[in-house]
Design a protein around this motif. Structure first.
Motif, short mmCIF file in Angstrom:
data_model
loop_
_atom_site.label_atom_id
_atom_site.label_comp_id
_atom_site.label_asym_id
_atom_site.label_seq_id
_atom_site.Cartn_x
_atom_site.Cartn_y
_atom_site.Cartn_z
N ASP A 24 -8.13 0.75 -7.80
CA ASP A 24 -7.31 -0.43 -8.26
C ASP A 24 -6.87 -1.31 -7.41
O ASP A 24 -6.96 -2.63 -7.64
N LYS A 25 -6.21 -0.83 -6.40
CA LYS A 25 -5.40 -1.47 -5.35
C LYS A 25 -6.38 -2.49 -4.50
O LYS A 25 -6.53 -3.66 -4.36
N TYR A 172 -1.90 2.50 4.88
CA TYR A 172 -1.29 2.83 3.71
C TYR A 172 -1.07 4.21 3.64
O TYR A 172 -2.08 5.14 3.78
N SER A 231 1.09 3.52 -0.42
CA SER A 231 -0.09 3.45 -1.19
C SER A 231 0.53 3.35 -2.75
O SER A 231 -0.19 3.15 -3.57
N ASP A 234 4.83 -1.18 -4.19
CA ASP A 234 4.56 -2.40 -3.49
C ASP A 234 5.75 -2.82 -2.55
O ASP A 234 6.84 -2.39 -2.86
#
Ligand code: ADP
Ligand code: ASP
Ligand code: MG
Length: 411
Positions: A24-25, A172, A231, A234
């Motif tokens: 998704d990221k 991340y 990860s 934000d």
């Protein structure tokens, strides 16, 4: 639009759900128009599981076969992430280190990257595909699979970013940046908005495993903009910087690192004559045992005690060697302790401030913690103490140097 190399660590790809979240990221970055090269680690615990399998067959398996085995962990995650991206309609292709190809020397289990072929990745990026590369691995000139040492996916990420001249290498992980000390040990640890390469290199080599040492060396050498981020949430993370901007306003100490992996050995009552240090240490290095701190002093009776530290895994072997050397040199005895820990304070601000070491020693004395060894460099002071006092020492130093309060640099 930017080109990002994003490395996701073991916890970040630890389950299928988390791999989907990474997808998704990454797909968000693609939607914003950025090019992305992703480096992944094996699912958390997988590399250790594979080492366990090998050790259930052989005590000391061949380094070549170990690398063939350990590289499989990352091969699983690249394929799963590629599938998760395809499912989202994002074109992606996964590659092992040798497919890319990441050329290394032939030092199995701690190989160094020598060259990276970028043409294949460029073709994919130009075709709008996300490139997914297995971290931690490469191949030597003969095509043998090699690995880069534990935590080596960080180095893959930085090396790819350097080779591709990426705008940023983003690491991340399961913390949202580099902290004043390990946030798992000190609750009041604070995220740094920036830290210099020099400080990060010291922190990493003194035990802060948030970044593999080689990745920091690599990033410093090739001036790769490097950022550590979470990860899971934000935020701006921590930027590893080249310049010591606002050095005057910086606190004297930026962080505290610690390491429980060491053991201490002392050869007591060796004659204080030329050549003794080499007669002690040459057989140790011949056995491929790395020595860290060394302390030797002159005693009034023309004999001296010689103390050094090694990795805890090498303790028994080093003690055997030392017993032999002690007999040859006519030394009194060999004593050792594998329940020690090293605590270090790190900061470029030390260069321009006096009294940092004495403040550290005073703080430890107030807690009744005995210092067994000391070593210093321009931007760090390290002490060896009994392992049982480690957490107390780190917490006490953290507040003595006001790391919980100070803002290292403004955001
Ligand atoms: P990954 O699997 O993503 O590579 P690592 O476990 O290698 O993650 O590194 C992240 C961990 O590093 C954190 O969970 C944290 O406990 C540890 N750590 C040690 N020192 C620090 C520090 N100064 N700042 C942030 N994290 C640190
Ligand atoms: N999977 C390897 C390890 O556990 C490499 C990495 O995660 O960076 O050390
Ligand atoms: Mg790591």
């Amino acid at each position: 639009m930017a080109l990002y190399v994003q490395k996701y660590g073991g916890t970040s790809v630890g389950t299928v759900e988390r791999i989907e979240a990474v997808a998704d990221k990454v797909s968000g970055f693609r939607e914003s128009g950025h090019d992305v090269v992703v480096v992944v680690s094996a699912m958390s615990g997988e590399t250790n599981r594979l080492i366990g399998l090998a050790n259930s067959i052989q005590d000391k398996p061949s380094a070549r076969e170990m690398d063939v085995l350990l590289s499989t962990g990352e091969q699983v995650t690249i394929a799963l992430l590629a599938m998760a991206l395809e499912k989202r309609g994002v074109a992606a292709r996964s590659y092992t280190g040798s497919q890319v190809k990441i050329l290394t020397d032939n030092t199995h289990s701690k190989a160094r990257i020598q060259d990276i072929e970028v043409s294949r990745m460029r073709t994919d990026l130009d075709a709008g595909r996300v490139v997914i590369v297995a971290g931690f691995q490469g191949a030597d000139a003969e095509g043998n699979i090699t690995t880069l040492g534990r935590g080596g996916s960080d180095t893959t990420g930085v090396a790819l970013a350097a080779a591709l001249k990426a705008d940023e290498c983003q690491i991340y992980t399961d913390v949202d940046g580099v902290y004043t000390t390990d946030p798992r040990v000190v609750e009041g640890a604070r995220r740094l908005s920036e830290i210099t390469f020099e400080e990060m290199l010291e922190m990493a080599s003194l035990g802060s495993k948030v970044l593999q040492i080689r990745s920091v060396e690599f990033a410093g050498k090739y001036k790769v903009p490097l950022r550590v981020l979470s990860s899971f949430k934000d935020g701006p993370g921590t930027l590893i910087t080249i310049e010591e901007e606002n050095a005057v306003e910086k606190p004297v100490i930026s962080g505290i690192a610690f390491n429980r992996d060491e053991a201490k050995l002392t050869i007591v009552g060796v004659p204080d004559i030329p050549g003794v240090a080499s007669r002690i240490l040459v057989p140790v290095s011949r056995a491929n045992i790395e020595v860290d701190m060394i302390v030797q002093n002159v005693a009034a009776d023309k004999t001296t005690d010689f103390t050094f530290t090694v990795h805890r895994n090498d303790y028994v072997r080093a003690e055997e060697i030392l017993n032999q050397v002690a007999a040859e040199l006519g030394a009194r005895e060999v004593v050792g302790d594998n329940r020690i820990a090293k605590v270090s304070i790190v900061g470029v601000g030390m260069r321009s401030h006096a009294g940092v070491a004495s403040k550290m020693f005073e703080c430890l004395a107030n807690e009744n913690i005995n210092i067994q060894m000391i070593s210093t460099s321009e931007i760090k002071v390290s002490v060896v103490i009994a392992e049982k006092y480690l957490e107390l020492a780190v917490r006490a130093l953290h507040s003595a140097f006001e790391l919980d309060k100070a803002e290292a640099v403004s955001e």
